[in-house]
Design a protein around this motif. Structure first.
Motif, PDB file in Angstrom:
ATOM      1  N   ALA A 297      -4.219  -0.821   6.670  1.00 56.27           N
ATOM      2  CA  ALA A 297      -3.189  -0.378   5.729  1.00 56.27           C
ATOM      3  C   ALA A 297      -3.597   0.909   5.010  1.00 56.27           C
ATOM      4  O   ALA A 297      -2.782   1.823   4.839  1.00 56.27           O
ATOM      5  CB  ALA A 297      -2.903  -1.486   4.719  1.00 56.27           C
ATOM      6  N   GLN A 298      -4.863   0.997   4.602  1.00 51.58           N
ATOM      7  CA  GLN A 298      -5.334   2.204   3.897  1.00 51.58           C
ATOM      8  C   GLN A 298      -5.238   3.429   4.797  1.00 51.58           C
ATOM      9  O   GLN A 298      -4.835   4.507   4.359  1.00 51.58           O
ATOM     10  CB  GLN A 298      -6.789   2.023   3.423  1.00 51.58           C
ATOM     11  CG  GLN A 298      -6.969   0.975   2.341  1.00 51.58           C
ATOM     12  CD  GLN A 298      -6.398   1.371   0.989  1.00 51.58           C
ATOM     13  OE1 GLN A 298      -5.928   2.490   0.777  1.00 51.58           O
ATOM     14  NE2 GLN A 298      -6.411   0.432   0.050  1.00 51.58           N
ATOM     15  N   ARG A 299      -5.597   3.269   6.077  1.00 53.50           N
ATOM     16  CA  ARG A 299      -5.520   4.389   7.029  1.00 53.50           C
ATOM     17  C   ARG A 299      -4.082   4.867   7.190  1.00 53.50           C
ATOM     18  O   ARG A 299      -3.807   6.065   7.269  1.00 53.50           O
ATOM     19  CB  ARG A 299      -6.057   3.976   8.402  1.00 53.50           C
ATOM     20  CG  ARG A 299      -7.554   3.823   8.475  1.00 53.50           C
ATOM     21  CD  ARG A 299      -8.261   5.196   8.410  1.00 53.50           C
ATOM     22  NE  ARG A 299      -9.671   4.977   8.591  1.00 53.50           N
ATOM     23  CZ  ARG A 299     -10.316   5.103   9.759  1.00 53.50           C
ATOM     24  NH1 ARG A 299      -9.656   5.484  10.828  1.00 53.50           N
ATOM     25  NH2 ARG A 299     -11.600   4.868   9.833  1.00 53.50           N
TER      26      ARG A 299
ATOM     27  N   TRP B 209       0.885  -1.175   0.000  1.00 55.13           N
ATOM     28  CA  TRP B 209       0.000   0.000   0.000  1.00 55.13           C
ATOM     29  C   TRP B 209       0.922   1.224   0.000  1.00 55.13           C
ATOM     30  O   TRP B 209       1.485   1.580   1.045  1.00 55.13           O
ATOM     31  CB  TRP B 209      -0.888   0.009   1.238  1.00 55.13           C
ATOM     32  CG  TRP B 209      -1.887  -1.108   1.310  1.00 55.13           C
ATOM     33  CD1 TRP B 209      -3.195  -1.061   0.915  1.00 55.13           C
ATOM     34  CD2 TRP B 209      -1.697  -2.429   1.867  1.00 55.13           C
ATOM     35  NE1 TRP B 209      -3.821  -2.269   1.173  1.00 55.13           N
ATOM     36  CE2 TRP B 209      -2.922  -3.126   1.753  1.00 55.13           C
ATOM     37  CE3 TRP B 209      -0.597  -3.100   2.434  1.00 55.13           C
ATOM     38  CZ2 TRP B 209      -3.095  -4.439   2.188  1.00 55.13           C
ATOM     39  CZ3 TRP B 209      -0.752  -4.411   2.862  1.00 55.13           C
ATOM     40  CH2 TRP B 209      -1.990  -5.065   2.746  1.00 55.13           C
ATOM     41  N   GLU B 210       1.113   1.815  -1.163  1.00 61.44           N
ATOM     42  CA  GLU B 210       2.096   2.894  -1.302  1.00 61.44           C
ATOM     43  C   GLU B 210       1.411   4.256  -1.362  1.00 61.44           C
ATOM     44  O   GLU B 210       0.479   4.445  -2.134  1.00 61.44           O
ATOM     45  CB  GLU B 210       2.936   2.682  -2.571  1.00 61.44           C
ATOM     46  CG  GLU B 210       3.663   1.349  -2.546  1.00 61.44           C
ATOM     47  CD  GLU B 210       4.849   1.311  -3.488  1.00 61.44           C
ATOM     48  OE1 GLU B 210       5.457   2.367  -3.731  1.00 61.44           O
ATOM     49  OE2 GLU B 210       5.151   0.211  -3.979  1.00 61.44           O
TER      50      GLU B 210
ATOM     51  N   VAL C  55       2.963   0.770   3.549  1.00 65.88           N
ATOM     52  CA  VAL C  55       2.591  -0.438   4.284  1.00 65.88           C
ATOM     53  C   VAL C  55       2.831  -1.656   3.391  1.00 65.88           C
ATOM     54  O   VAL C  55       2.540  -1.622   2.185  1.00 65.88           O
ATOM     55  CB  VAL C  55       1.113  -0.378   4.718  1.00 65.88           C
ATOM     56  CG1 VAL C  55       0.764  -1.555   5.616  1.00 65.88           C
ATOM     57  CG2 VAL C  55       0.820   0.948   5.426  1.00 65.88           C
ATOM     58  N   PHE C  56       3.371  -2.722   3.981  1.00 69.79           N
ATOM     59  CA  PHE C  56       3.609  -3.931   3.200  1.00 69.79           C
ATOM     60  C   PHE C  56       3.371  -5.162   4.062  1.00 69.79           C
ATOM     61  O   PHE C  56       3.416  -5.096   5.298  1.00 69.79           O
ATOM     62  CB  PHE C  56       5.026  -3.935   2.597  1.00 69.79           C
ATOM     63  CG  PHE C  56       6.154  -3.922   3.602  1.00 69.79           C
ATOM     64  CD1 PHE C  56       6.904  -5.068   3.844  1.00 69.79           C
ATOM     65  CD2 PHE C  56       6.488  -2.762   4.305  1.00 69.79           C
ATOM     66  CE1 PHE C  56       7.953  -5.061   4.752  1.00 69.79           C
ATOM     67  CE2 PHE C  56       7.539  -2.745   5.208  1.00 69.79           C
ATOM     68  CZ  PHE C  56       8.280  -3.903   5.442  1.00 69.79           C
TER      69      PHE C  56
ATOM     70  N   PHE D 275       5.329  -2.845   8.462  1.00 67.96           N
ATOM     71  CA  PHE D 275       5.140  -4.248   8.080  1.00 67.96           C
ATOM     72  C   PHE D 275       3.994  -4.831   8.902  1.00 67.96           C
ATOM     73  O   PHE D 275       3.957  -4.675  10.125  1.00 67.96           O
ATOM     74  CB  PHE D 275       6.420  -5.047   8.330  1.00 67.96           C
ATOM     75  CG  PHE D 275       6.262  -6.530   8.110  1.00 67.96           C
ATOM     76  CD1 PHE D 275       6.010  -7.032   6.842  1.00 67.96           C
ATOM     77  CD2 PHE D 275       6.360  -7.429   9.172  1.00 67.96           C
ATOM     78  CE1 PHE D 275       5.858  -8.398   6.623  1.00 67.96           C
ATOM     79  CE2 PHE D 275       6.211  -8.795   8.963  1.00 67.96           C
ATOM     80  CZ  PHE D 275       5.963  -9.288   7.686  1.00 67.96           C
ATOM     81  N   ILE D 276       3.057  -5.500   8.226  1.00 64.26           N
ATOM     82  CA  ILE D 276       1.928  -6.138   8.919  1.00 64.26           C
ATOM     83  C   ILE D 276       2.119  -7.653   8.922  1.00 64.26           C
ATOM     84  O   ILE D 276       2.351  -8.263   7.879  1.00 64.26           O
ATOM     85  CB  ILE D 276       0.580  -5.774   8.256  1.00 64.26           C
ATOM     86  CG1 ILE D 276       0.302  -4.271   8.397  1.00 64.26           C
ATOM     87  CG2 ILE D 276      -0.554  -6.586   8.872  1.00 64.26           C
ATOM     88  CD1 ILE D 276      -0.992  -3.800   7.748  1.00 64.26           C
ATOM     89  N   ALA D 277       2.019  -8.258  10.115  1.00 66.13           N
ATOM     90  CA  ALA D 277       2.118  -9.715  10.261  1.00 66.13           C
ATOM     91  C   ALA D 277       0.742 -10.265  10.635  1.00 66.13           C
ATOM     92  O   ALA D 277       0.217  -9.954  11.707  1.00 66.13           O
ATOM     93  CB  ALA D 277       3.145 -10.074  11.337  1.00 66.13           C
TER      94      ALA D 277
END
Length: 306
Positions: free
Chosen positions: A63-65, A36-37, A73-74, A47-49
Motif C-alpha cells: 500500500a505504501q509503494r 493509505w491516502e 489504497v484502501f 482495493f486490497i483483498a
C-alpha cells in the motif's frame, strides 16, 4: 446508529468502533478499514483483498509503494477476520466477501467518481478479487493476483475427501479441518515468526463449513474463467503448498483476456510479498509497474483500451 445510552459496538479486541475507521455491511456487522491516502490528488483507487485467517495490516508495504505513486489504497478486514465483527473465519456464503468488497469500492468511487479502480488480491483474497471483478467486468482497470486461490490443492480435493467434507458439513459443520501451516507462508523465517506472533491472525483450526465455501468459490471461478476479459497480472511461486499454482496457469491459459501477464517465482512460497527479500522486492516492483502501466493517460480522464 446505536440507541442513546447504549454501549458502543466494540471490535473483537475490545476497541470501540467509534475509535476505528470502519464500514457497516449489509448484515449490520462492523468491518475495520485501512486507508493509505497520497498527499496530492489521487490518480486511481486500489482495493486490497487479504487472505483467509489474516487481516489487511500486513499489506502496508504494498500500500505504501502504491501511495507513493499517488494512488489511494484502501482495504478492510473481511467479516470474521482481524478487527472486524463476525464469526471467526467462517461465513454463511462466500458471496458475503464479494458483496462487502463491492460496498467498500462503491463508497470510495462515490467520493472519487472519475478515478479508475484496481483490485489487488492474495490467496483467498485472490478468489474474492476474481469474483468481484467478474460481477462487474467493465468496472475495473485491472486485477493483480498474488498466489490466488483458483484451484483446491489436489491433496485436499480428492473425490473421497470432498465427499467426506460434504457429509461432515451436514453433520458437524463446525468440525475443524486443521489450521494453516505457517511454515509454508514464506521462506523468510522472520516473516513466519511475524505471522505466528500476530494476534490479529487466526491461528486455530478452520471449520469444514468454511472449507465448503472455499470449494464453492473455486467451482464458480472455474466456470467464470473462459469469460474473463479484464486485464490481470498473476504472480505465483512454484513451491506454493497452500494455493495450487495450476489454478493460476489454468486461469492464464483459458481466460479470454488479451491483456494478461503471469510471472512464476522459482522456489517461491505462498506469501510472495513476504517471501525472501529479493522476491518480495520483485513482487512490489511488478505490482507497482503493472498498475502504473494501466493508468489512463494523465492528460485525459477517458479510460484507455476500453
Amino acid at each position: 446508529m446505536p440507541e442513546p445510552g447504549a454501549a458502543p459496538r466494540r471490535s473483537p479486541q475490545g476497541v470501540p468502533y467509534t475509535d476505528l475507521p470502519h464500514i457497516v455491511n449489509a448484515d449490520g456487522l462492523h468491518l475495520f478499514c485501512r486507508y493509505w491516502e497520497p498527499a496530492g490528488p489521487p490518480r486511481a483507487l486500489v482495493f486490497i483483498a487479504h487472505g483467509a485467517a489474516e487481516h489487511c495490516g500486513p499489506y502496508d508495504e504494498i500500500a505504501q509503494r502504491l501511495k507513493e505513486l499517488s494512488l489511494l489504497v484502501f482495504a478492510h478486514d473481511h467479516v470474521g477476520h482481524g478487527q472486524s465483527e463476525g464469526d471467526r473465519v467462517n461465513v454463511k456464503d462466500f458471496q458475503v466477501y464479494i458483496r462487502d468488497s463491492l460496498q467498500h469500492i462503491d463508497l470510495m468511487k462515490s467520493r472519487h467518481p472519475d478515478l479508475p479502480v484496481f483490485i489487488v488480491g492474495h490467496s483467498m483474497g485472490g478468489a474474492i478479487a476474481i469474483l468481484t471483478a467478474c460481477e462487474r467486468p467493465g468496472d475495473f482497470a485491472g486485477v493483480v493476483l498474488i498466489a490466488p486461490l483458483v484451484q483446491m490443492n489436489p491433496e485436499s480435493a480428492t473425490p473421497f475427501k470432498v465427499f467426506m467434507a460434504k457429509l461432515l458439513n451436514h453433520m458437524v459443520p463446525s468440525l475443524s479441518m486443521g489450521s494453516i501451516d505457517s511454515k509454508w507462508i514464506s521462506r523468510d523465517k522472520r516473516q513466519v515468526e511475524a505471522y505466528d506472533t500476530d494476534e490479529l491472525n487466526y491461528h486455530s483450526g478452520l471449520r469444514i463449513s468454511f472449507g465448503m465455501q472455499l470449494m464453492a468459490a473455486v467451482d464458480r471461478i472455474e466456470r467464470e474463467i473462459p469469460s474473463i476479459s479484464w486485464p490481470f497480472l498473476l504472480l505465483h511461486g512454484d513451491t506454493d503448498k497452500l494455493c495450487d499454482i495450476r489454478g493460476s496457469r489454468m486461469m492464464y491459459e483459458n481466460s479470454s483476456s488479451t491483456d494478461k501477464k503471469i510471472k512464476i517465482y522459482e522456489g517461491g512460497y505462498h506469501a510472495l510479498h513476504h517471501d525472501l527479500p529479493d522476491v518480495a522486492e520483485s513482487v512490489l516492483k511488478e505490482v507497482t509497474t503493472w498498475i502504473t502501466e494501466h493508468l489512463p493517460a494523465t492528460a485525459s480522464s477517458e479510460p484507455q483500451g476500453s
